[in-house]
Write a protein that holds these residues in place. Structure first.
Motif, mmCIF file in Angstrom:
data_model
loop_
_atom_site.group_PDB
_atom_site.id
_atom_site.type_symbol
_atom_site.label_atom_id
_atom_site.label_comp_id
_atom_site.label_asym_id
_atom_site.label_seq_id
_atom_site.Cartn_x
_atom_site.Cartn_y
_atom_site.Cartn_z
ATOM 1 N N SER A 60 106.641 24.515 50.106
ATOM 2 C CA SER A 60 107.424 23.823 50.845
ATOM 3 C C SER A 60 108.704 24.683 51.370
ATOM 4 O O SER A 60 109.348 24.079 52.330
ATOM 5 N N GLU A 61 109.098 25.506 50.779
ATOM 6 C CA GLU A 61 110.263 26.277 51.436
ATOM 7 C C GLU A 61 109.900 27.557 52.199
ATOM 8 O O GLU A 61 108.838 28.024 52.195
ATOM 9 N N PRO A 62 110.711 27.690 53.386
ATOM 10 C CA PRO A 62 110.225 28.675 54.274
ATOM 11 C C PRO A 62 110.473 30.253 53.634
ATOM 12 O O PRO A 62 110.915 30.414 52.603
ATOM 13 N N VAL A 63 109.458 30.901 53.840
ATOM 14 C CA VAL A 63 109.401 32.230 53.406
ATOM 15 C C VAL A 63 110.129 33.457 54.531
ATOM 16 O O VAL A 63 109.814 33.271 55.605
#
Length: 134
Positions: A60-63
Motif C-alpha cells: 500500500s505504501e509507495p516505494v
C-alpha cells in the motif's frame, strides 16, 4: 500347476476387480476418517483461510528508489592461513588405520598394550619420527 502359479494366474485374471476393491476400500476409509474428524478439519481449513486473507496482495505504501554512488572496490590479496613447514619437524606417536585388510604386527600389539591402548584389527601404532618438508 503349483499352488503359487494358480494364485498368480488368479490375480492376473482378476486384477481389475482387485484394483477397484482397493481404491474403494481406501475411499471408504478416507470418508469415515473425514466424518469422524470433521470438526478438526473445518478448524484447520478456517485457520488456513484466515492466514491467507491476512497476507496483503499489494504494497500500500509507495516505494522510493534512492540511487547511491557505487562503492570503490579495492583489490585484496588473500592471506594464506597455512604454509608448509620449511624445515624438518617431529611427528608424535599415533594410531593409524590400515587399508586393504592389513593387520598390525604382534610386536605393535604388545607395544600398544604396554601403553594401555587397545588396537582394532585394522589399526597399528606408529612410532615417533622426524618428517622432512618437501
Amino acid at each position: 500347476m503349483s499352488e503359487n502359479n494358480k494364485f498368480i494366474s488368479w490375480v492376473k485374471a482378476h486384477k481389475t476387480e482387485l484394483i477397484i476393491a482397493g481404491v474403494s476400500a481406501t475411499a471408504i476409509i478416507g470418508i469415515i476418517l473425514g466424518l469422524k474428524n470433521k470438526d478438526a478439519i473445518k478448524e484447520l481449513w478456517d485457520a488456513l483461510e484466515n492466514s491467507l486473507s491476512k497476507t496483503p496482495d499489494k504494497i500500500s505504501e509507495p516505494v522510493t528508489i534512492v540511487q547511491t554512488a557505487q562503492p570503490v572496490l579495492e583489490e585484496v590479496t588473500p592471506v594464506r592461513l597455512y604454509t608448509s613447514p620449511q624445515g624438518p619437524f617431529d611427528v608424535c606417536q599415533h594410531i593409524r588405520n590400515l587399508s586393504g585388510g592389513r593387520h598390525h604386527s604382534i610386536e605393535k600389539a604388545a607395544e600398544a598394550a604396554a601403553l594401555g591402548i587397545t588396537l582394532l584389527p585394522n589399526q597399528t601404532l606408529v612410532d615417533t619420527y622426524t618428517k622432512c618438508a618437501a
